[in-house]
Scaffold this motif. Structure first.
Motif, mmCIF file in Angstrom:
data_model
loop_
_atom_site.group_PDB
_atom_site.id
_atom_site.type_symbol
_atom_site.label_atom_id
_atom_site.label_comp_id
_atom_site.label_asym_id
_atom_site.label_seq_id
_atom_site.Cartn_x
_atom_site.Cartn_y
_atom_site.Cartn_z
ATOM 1 N N PHE A 60 49.791 43.873 23.943
ATOM 2 C CA PHE A 60 51.253 43.806 23.998
ATOM 3 C C PHE A 60 51.729 42.356 24.104
ATOM 4 O O PHE A 60 52.694 41.958 23.445
ATOM 5 N N PHE A 61 51.056 41.572 24.938
ATOM 6 C CA PHE A 61 51.420 40.158 25.057
ATOM 7 C C PHE A 61 51.192 39.432 23.727
ATOM 8 O O PHE A 61 51.999 38.589 23.322
ATOM 9 N N ASP A 62 50.099 39.753 23.069
ATOM 10 C CA ASP A 62 49.823 39.119 21.780
ATOM 11 C C ASP A 62 50.892 39.477 20.756
ATOM 12 O O ASP A 62 51.275 38.647 19.923
ATOM 13 N N PHE A 63 51.376 40.717 20.816
ATOM 14 C CA PHE A 63 52.444 41.127 19.906
ATOM 15 C C PHE A 63 53.727 40.357 20.192
ATOM 16 O O PHE A 63 54.405 39.869 19.281
ATOM 17 N N LEU A 64 54.064 40.228 21.476
ATOM 18 C CA LEU A 64 55.299 39.528 21.866
ATOM 19 C C LEU A 64 55.263 38.054 21.491
ATOM 20 O O LEU A 64 56.293 37.463 21.140
ATOM 21 N N THR A 65 54.102 37.453 21.575
ATOM 22 C CA THR A 65 53.988 36.007 21.395
ATOM 23 C C THR A 65 53.264 35.619 20.113
ATOM 24 O O THR A 65 52.932 34.446 19.927
ATOM 25 N N ASN A 66 53.014 36.591 19.253
ATOM 26 C CA ASN A 66 52.235 36.360 18.027
ATOM 27 C C ASN A 66 50.883 35.715 18.322
ATOM 28 O O ASN A 66 50.376 34.885 17.559
ATOM 29 N N GLY A 67 50.327 36.084 19.454
ATOM 30 C CA GLY A 67 48.998 35.594 19.827
ATOM 31 C C GLY A 67 48.952 34.159 20.288
ATOM 32 O O GLY A 67 47.865 33.592 20.464
ATOM 33 N N LYS A 68 50.109 33.538 20.521
ATOM 34 C CA LYS A 68 50.150 32.111 20.878
ATOM 35 C C LYS A 68 49.971 31.854 22.378
ATOM 36 O O LYS A 68 49.753 30.717 22.788
ATOM 37 N N LEU A 69 50.087 32.896 23.192
ATOM 38 C CA LEU A 69 49.940 32.725 24.641
ATOM 39 C C LEU A 69 48.475 32.913 25.025
ATOM 40 O O LEU A 69 47.887 33.962 24.787
ATOM 41 N N GLU A 70 47.892 31.887 25.638
ATOM 42 C CA GLU A 70 46.489 31.934 26.052
ATOM 43 C C GLU A 70 46.380 32.265 27.534
ATOM 44 O O GLU A 70 47.270 31.940 28.323
ATOM 45 N N TRP A 71 45.263 32.877 27.899
ATOM 46 C CA TRP A 71 45.038 33.281 29.281
ATOM 47 C C TRP A 71 43.691 32.749 29.767
ATOM 48 O O TRP A 71 42.712 32.755 29.033
ATOM 49 N N GLU A 72 43.676 32.311 31.005
ATOM 50 C CA GLU A 72 42.468 31.795 31.637
ATOM 51 C C GLU A 72 42.029 32.736 32.755
ATOM 52 O O GLU A 72 42.819 33.095 33.650
ATOM 53 N N SER A 73 40.775 33.165 32.708
ATOM 54 C CA SER A 73 40.245 34.013 33.776
ATOM 55 C C SER A 73 40.119 33.210 35.065
ATOM 56 O O SER A 73 39.772 32.029 35.052
ATOM 57 N N MET A 74 40.390 33.864 36.186
ATOM 58 C CA MET A 74 40.240 33.217 37.485
ATOM 59 C C MET A 74 38.796 33.265 37.968
ATOM 60 O O MET A 74 38.478 32.735 39.031
ATOM 61 N N GLY A 75 37.931 33.907 37.205
ATOM 62 C CA GLY A 75 36.520 33.921 37.564
ATOM 63 C C GLY A 75 36.101 35.173 38.305
ATOM 64 O O GLY A 75 36.844 36.147 38.413
ATOM 65 N N GLU A 76 34.899 35.127 38.826
ATOM 66 C CA GLU A 76 34.317 36.297 39.486
ATOM 67 C C GLU A 76 35.141 36.734 40.688
ATOM 68 O O GLU A 76 35.347 37.925 40.914
ATOM 69 N N ILE A 77 35.619 35.778 41.472
ATOM 70 C CA ILE A 77 36.414 36.085 42.659
ATOM 71 C C ILE A 77 37.870 35.722 42.367
ATOM 72 O O ILE A 77 38.170 34.577 42.030
ATOM 73 N N TYR A 78 38.760 36.676 42.482
ATOM 74 C CA TYR A 78 40.176 36.412 42.199
ATOM 75 C C TYR A 78 41.051 36.430 43.450
ATOM 76 O O TYR A 78 42.130 35.850 43.462
ATOM 77 N N ASP A 79 40.603 37.097 44.500
ATOM 78 C CA ASP A 79 41.322 37.122 45.774
ATOM 79 C C ASP A 79 40.327 37.042 46.919
ATOM 80 O O ASP A 79 39.212 37.574 46.824
ATOM 81 N N VAL A 80 40.756 36.399 47.990
ATOM 82 C CA VAL A 80 39.992 36.393 49.237
ATOM 83 C C VAL A 80 40.958 36.760 50.355
ATOM 84 O O VAL A 80 42.063 36.216 50.429
ATOM 85 N N ALA A 81 40.561 37.695 51.194
ATOM 86 C CA ALA A 81 41.366 38.054 52.356
ATOM 87 C C ALA A 81 40.672 37.542 53.606
ATOM 88 O O ALA A 81 39.460 37.705 53.763
ATOM 89 N N ASN A 82 41.442 36.889 54.475
ATOM 90 C CA ASN A 82 40.936 36.473 55.780
ATOM 91 C C ASN A 82 41.750 37.218 56.823
ATOM 92 O O ASN A 82 42.945 36.958 57.002
ATOM 93 N N ILE A 83 41.107 38.163 57.481
ATOM 94 C CA ILE A 83 41.784 39.025 58.443
ATOM 95 C C ILE A 83 41.167 38.814 59.817
ATOM 96 O O ILE A 83 40.000 39.134 60.037
ATOM 97 N N GLY A 84 41.936 38.230 60.694
ATOM 98 C CA GLY A 84 41.443 37.982 62.046
ATOM 99 C C GLY A 84 40.210 37.115 62.085
ATOM 100 O O GLY A 84 39.357 37.279 62.958
ATOM 101 N N GLY A 85 40.088 36.201 61.110
ATOM 102 C CA GLY A 85 38.966 35.276 61.095
ATOM 103 C C GLY A 85 37.759 35.746 60.297
ATOM 104 O O GLY A 85 36.800 34.984 60.135
ATOM 105 N N THR A 86 37.796 36.967 59.778
ATOM 106 C CA THR A 86 36.696 37.481 58.954
ATOM 107 C C THR A 86 37.113 37.461 57.485
ATOM 108 O O THR A 86 38.219 37.882 57.150
ATOM 109 N N GLU A 87 36.224 36.998 56.626
ATOM 110 C CA GLU A 87 36.549 36.834 55.212
ATOM 111 C C GLU A 87 36.025 38.006 54.378
ATOM 112 O O GLU A 87 34.910 38.484 54.573
ATOM 113 N N TYR A 88 36.859 38.439 53.435
ATOM 114 C CA TYR A 88 36.500 39.508 52.509
ATOM 115 C C TYR A 88 36.869 39.052 51.098
ATOM 116 O O TYR A 88 38.019 38.704 50.845
ATOM 117 N N VAL A 89 35.896 39.071 50.189
ATOM 118 C CA VAL A 89 36.175 38.617 48.826
ATOM 119 C C VAL A 89 36.394 39.822 47.905
ATOM 120 O O VAL A 89 35.799 40.888 48.092
#
Length: 530
Positions: A86-115
């Motif tokens: 859908f994005f390619d249709f809207l932009t004729n394929g001109k909009l590029e996207w970069e992956s954020m990699g294997e880890i995209y979010d990290v939560a730190n809850i009360g000092g403990t980390e969760y990826v």
């Protein structure tokens, strides 16, 4: 953004012969406008801000720094995905996207980390590693996310059904989805597990839909979690490239965009749209598509009679939460500072509902923060802005905290207001230095936005960024569909579907389908062909 894509509104310009007028240039409006323009319709977008794009735009400063205002990452953007198509249709394929990699979010809850790792199976394995005794609950959770989202797809598709078809079959789809959308996230997760720490981890990304577990619809939770399960992506060049690349296609197909164009009324007669007004200027058209939120549309642009006709009422639904954001510019590169691509969700303790419910201007940043690194996500940043980096740090906000300044003007709210923002910056920097001590001494630019900033540019009276709250009550509102009971009036935007760029795009797609009807399938064939 290059100015050739839009022009400043002036009453003496030629507005004749318009098929469709789109009010508001956010993602929903951009989508429906571009689809209609590609279908050969004469379309114009009117935007009250001095730049188009809604929450996809970025703001820049003379020192070269640029920050996004709403888009921090987007899911389901891998090559070949339907959303990417859908994005390619809207932009004729001109909009590029970069992956954020294997880890995209990290939560730190009360000092403990969760990826949070990209890929459903990676997510599953990681959560089981954190909570081995909850393996069955995690399996059940992922099955429930998938089942809920399948029903959500049918629920949103039903929004383009004609009235007779909706009455005959639509109720079945709405009823099937209500078993999940009409319950809170907390209620559903409590039946899966009694482990409150696990629930907190599963809800750590709740800022993406703006409500804590005890207040949010599980339907909204499931859609947002499912959206990011395969990882996060960022538009190359920054969030404003979404708008720019779309407008390039829109204008190439004859569309026009007018900024500083504050629509003051949608004009109707005998339950039929006639056009719009900007002050005393009347501009006729066949259809008006409002992309500025249902609250702004019905309460400020339509008459009481029109509201009764549409059976519009928000008495059971509140606006979404507001936020406060600290924008930072640094004099070293993301690489030199070892800044991550992933986002950080920080909670002082695992009681997310308590953190949100008891938030004050003073304690908000110390209890909750969402931290994003736009320059690290964008491979073009270092090319255009060598030796610099940007950070955004967000916490929950409330318009009531700034009640004393509501009647003041942007950039002229007084010393006390400036001091409140400075206090927020000081507290948020404490959190940033705790997790990223290497940035201390590198900050050369900083700004703080509050709910008043959001109201100034969007006219959302509570400073909300997600429109209507994603509560169970929201999903029971029958008028939240593209086609209204007023002939020629259509709705787009995240209120019609769901929060975020993808949700708003879906609303535009549904709106275009409702207008073009069977002709819309010609466009779908084009997309499949791409």
């Amino acid at each position: 953004m290059v100015s050739k894509l839009y022009q400043t509104y002036k009453p003496n310009l030629d507005f004749s012969g318009l098929d469709h007028i789109v009010v508001g240039s956010g993602m929903g409006g951009l989508t429906v406008a571009t689809w209609l323009a590609k279908a050969g319709k004469k379309v114009a977008i009117f935007e009250r801000h001095y730049v188009p794009g809604g929450f996809t735009h970025s703001f820049k400063r003379k020192d070269g720094f640029q920050w996004d205002v709403g888009v921090h990452y987007v899911g389901n953007m891998a090559e070949g995905s339907s959303l990417r198509s859908f994005f390619d249709f809207l932009t004729n394929g001109k909009l590029e996207w970069e992956s954020m990699g294997e880890i995209y979010d990290v939560a730190n809850i009360g000092g403990t980390e969760y990826v949070f790792k990209a890929g459903k199976e990676n997510f599953r394995k990681q959560m089981i590693a954190y909570f081995p005794e909850e393996e069955n609950a995690i399996h059940t959770y992922l099955k429930l996310i998938e089942k809920t989202n399948k029903r959500a797809n049918a629920f949103f598709l039903e929004k383009v059904f004609e009235t007779w078809l909706s009455k005959v079959f639509g109720w079945i789809l709405r009823d099937r989805y209500s078993k999940y959308s009409q319950r809170t996230t907390w209620e559903v997760l409590q039946e899966i597990t009694k482990n409150e720490r696990l629930i907190a981890v599963l809800c750590a990304q709740c800022g993406n839909y703006g409500l804590s577990p005890n207040n949010s619809s599980f339907g909204a939770h499931a859609m947002v979690i499912g959206h990011f399960l395969e990882g996060g992506y960022y538009p190359v060049g920054g969030a404003d490239q979404i708008c720019e690349k779309t407008l390039e296609v829109f204008t190439a197909n004859g569309g026009k965009v007018f900024i500083n164009a504050d629509v003051t009324e949608i004009v109707t007669e005998n339950n039929c749209v006639k056009g719009i007004k900007l002050g005393e200027k009347f501009i006729p058209c066949k259809n008006v598509i409002s992309n500025i939120g249902v609250n702004n549309t019905f309460n400020y642009l339509l008459s009481e009679e029109d509201r009764k006709t549409c059976k519009f009422s928000l008495k059971n639904v509140q606006p979404a939460s507001a936020h406060i954001c600290l924008y930072l510019g640094l004099n070293k590169s993301s690489e030199a500072l070892n800044l991550p691509k992933h986002n950080l969700w920080y909670y002082k303790y695992h009681g997310i509902d308590k953190i949100f419910d008891e938030a004050t201007l003073e304690n908000a940043p110390g209890n909750f923060a969402y931290i994003s690194f736009p320059s690290a996500k964008d491979p073009n940043w270092e090319i255009k802005n060598p030796g610099t980096a940007t950070i955004q740090a967000i916490s929950v906000g409330n318009m009531d905290w700034f009640e004393a300044y509501k009647n003041s003007k942007w950039m002229k709210r007084g010393i006390e207001y400036v001091q409140l923002k400075k206090n927020f910056e000081t507290e948020m920097l404490k959190i940033l230095y705790e997790f990223y001590p290497q940035i201390e001494g590198t900050i050369i630019a900083s700004e703080v936005s509050t709910p008043l900033s959001t109201e100034n540019f969007t006219n959302y009276k509570s400073g909300e960024i997600y429109g209507l709250a994603h509560s169970p009550e929201r999903f029971a509102l029958s008028f939240l569909r593209p086609k209204t009971k007023i002939k020629g009036l259509y709705l787009a935007g995240q209120d019609i579907t769901l929060v975020g760029v993808a949700g708003a795009m879906l609303s535009g797609l549904l709106c275009a389908t409702a207008i073009l009807k069977f002709n819309s399938w010609k466009i779908f064939k084009q997309i499949r062909g791409n």
